[in-house]
Design a protein around this motif. Structure first.
Motif, mmCIF file in Angstrom:
data_model
loop_
_atom_site.group_PDB
_atom_site.id
_atom_site.type_symbol
_atom_site.label_atom_id
_atom_site.label_comp_id
_atom_site.label_asym_id
_atom_site.label_seq_id
_atom_site.Cartn_x
_atom_site.Cartn_y
_atom_site.Cartn_z
ATOM 1 N N GLU A 343 34.625 39.029 33.651
ATOM 2 C CA GLU A 343 35.297 37.738 33.667
ATOM 3 C C GLU A 343 36.739 37.925 34.128
ATOM 4 O O GLU A 343 37.463 38.772 33.609
ATOM 5 N N VAL A 344 37.141 37.118 35.109
ATOM 6 C CA VAL A 344 38.499 37.180 35.645
ATOM 7 C C VAL A 344 39.209 35.887 35.276
ATOM 8 O O VAL A 344 38.732 34.795 35.587
ATOM 9 N N ARG A 345 40.343 36.030 34.621
ATOM 10 C CA ARG A 345 41.134 34.865 34.233
ATOM 11 C C ARG A 345 42.332 34.718 35.164
ATOM 12 O O ARG A 345 42.770 35.689 35.783
ATOM 13 N N PRO A 346 42.888 33.495 35.264
ATOM 14 C CA PRO A 346 44.084 33.324 36.101
ATOM 15 C C PRO A 346 45.193 34.296 35.681
ATOM 16 O O PRO A 346 45.479 34.448 34.496
ATOM 17 N N GLY A 347 45.767 34.960 36.661
ATOM 18 C CA GLY A 347 46.811 35.944 36.389
ATOM 19 C C GLY A 347 46.310 37.365 36.286
ATOM 20 O O GLY A 347 47.102 38.318 36.398
ATOM 21 N N ASP A 348 45.002 37.555 36.074
ATOM 22 C CA ASP A 348 44.461 38.909 36.059
ATOM 23 C C ASP A 348 44.606 39.553 37.436
ATOM 24 O O ASP A 348 44.572 38.866 38.469
#
Length: 449
Positions: A343-348
């Motif tokens: 899972e990739v979140r904003p800012g990663d």
């Protein structure tokens, strides 16, 4: 003989966030542990966000091609490179990037690059004459190659010899790289609108850098119409966006020129330096290059025929695998996503490291070995997402064809004229700061062939 060139050890397991950040600042090639060279995905937390190292071709394609608009340049990248490159093609994003790419693309077609080959050959032949005149004493060949690459950049861009401007350009680039070109912790943590401690000296540097680039451009423009051969500046000044008909403003033109000079000469010089080092370590490969170059020359005094330099090109390709000048590609996610089951979140941060990818045990057989045969015609095909010396996708390096053409011709001419040997047995280790640089300038001996 089987050659395994020297390389730094991987990081120990379990680096703390501060230790990891310190490694990225001092030598980014030593920031990752051995498992990064064996696993498809390596994930870690860094100051409240995930960093995801990707070695799987499908995941790399997803980030750099399929969903490239969701992955932007990082704050640290913008802070470090904008003082040098302004808002040129390498830094710009979104509509501004698309506009610049459309204007620039015609200037880098294979046909356009051929117009610049005479500049490459003339500068290289003059460098050979100077190296012959320097005599048999040990010399800094890496430094000579840097000066040659800068001379070629100046001539192809401006039709100007760079003897007057070259030292100032190199001095500024080296000074910036050593003092301000490293990512410091505030560069990574602070929002881009909030000044970081090193932003002030970077802004001070940019004023002098812009003044230097403007003065070189003014000299070249003042000489227009004197019968000089066409150069890259001509192509850039004439280029227009095929959709809007717009060209570059003077400020935009300056940023493009700075980008082409810096990216063009620095990365090519790094690649050539490592290729010469590898050939000095492998006399058999060097002799094979020399024999191929001699065979490919149609007549005495004529340049080597580029299409016949298959082994020379393979040496260059293998050099770019082992020592990619651009050792890392970092992107920050704008929107949520899933990559390689993560899972990739904003800012990663998603990280694709050509240094690691090109030495990955699932992607390459005996990856630590110098083996140009990997790239000869008839060899097993290389996965396009496992070999990224110039990146890939829409933001692939626009000057890749020119860089390969230049490096192949220069390498051919140097090896044709000289037998290249090391004057010291001290290993040369790569250091990842802005590019994959040597940890010291080794001394070489040149013997006429």
């Amino acid at each position: 003989m089987r050659l395994v060139p020297p390389s730094p050890d991987p990081a120990p397991e379990g680096l703390s966030p501060l230790q990891f950040a310190a490694a990225m600042r001092t030598n980014a090639l030593q920031g990752w542990p051995q498992r990064a060279y064996e696993e498809e995905v390596v994930q870690r937390r860094l100051f409240g966000r995930s960093t995801i190292l990707l070695n799987a071709p499908d995941a790399i394609r997803h980030v750099l091609v399929d969903q490239h608009e969701n992955y932007a340049r990082t704050r640290a990248t913008l802070r470090i490179l904008r003082p040098l490159l302004g808002d040129g093609l390498f830094i710009s994003q979104g509509q501004a990037w698309r506009h610049q790419r459309r204007i620039l693309s015609p200037a880098f077609t294979p046909r356009a690059v051929e117009l610049l080959v005479p500049h490459i050959l003339s500068a290289t032949r003059e460098a050979v004459v100077e190296l012959i005149a320097s005599g048999p004493e040990p010399l800094d060949l890496f430094g000579a190659v840097q000066r040659l690459a800068l001379e070629i950049a100046g001539r192809t861009m401006f039709s100007l010899e760079m003897r007057r401007h070259g030292p100032a350009l190199r001095t500024q680039v080296v000074w910036y790289s050593e003092r301000l070109g490293r990512p410091y912790l505030p560069d990574m943590l602070l929002p881009i609108w909030m000044p970081a401690p090193h932003d002030l000296p970077r802004a001070w540097f940019r004023r002098g850098w812009v003044k230097l680039i403007d003065s070189i451009m003014a000299e070249r423009i003042s000489r227009a119409g004197e019968g000089s051969p066409r150069d890259l500046l001509d192509l850039l000044m004439e280029a227009r966006d095929p959709e809007t008909g717009e060209g570059f403003t003077p400020a935009q033109l300056r940023d493009q020129v700075a980008t082409m000079i810096l990216a063009g000469h620095e990365t090519t010089a790094v690649a050539l330096s490592w290729a010469l080092y590898l050939l000095a370590l492998s006399p058999q490969a060097q002799d094979r290059v020399a024999e191929e170059v001699q065979r490919s020359r149609s007549e005495e005094g004529a340049p080597a025929q580029i299409q016949e330099l298959t082994y020379t090109r393979a040496v260059l390709d293998e050099t770019l695998r082992l020592y990619p000048p651009a050792f890392v590609i970092v992107r920050a996610a704008r929107q949520p996503d899933h990559v390689a089951g993560v899972e990739v979140r904003p800012g990663d941060l998603t990280i694709i490291s050509p240094w690691i990818l090109h030495r990955h045990r699932k992607r390459w057989a005996e990856p630590e070995l110098f083996a140009p045969e990997r790239f000869l015609p008839g060899a097993a095909p290389v996965d396009r997402f496992a070999y990224l010396p110039f990146g890939t996708g829409p933001r692939v390096c626009i000057g890749a064809h020119f860089a390969v053409r230049e490096a192949t011709l220069v390498l051919a001419e140097l090896v044709r004229n000289f037998r290249i040997e090391l004057a010291s047995q001290r290993p040369v280790l790569p250091v990842g700061i802005v590019t994959t640089q040597p940890d010291h300038a080794p001394m070489f001996r040149l013997q006429r062939r």
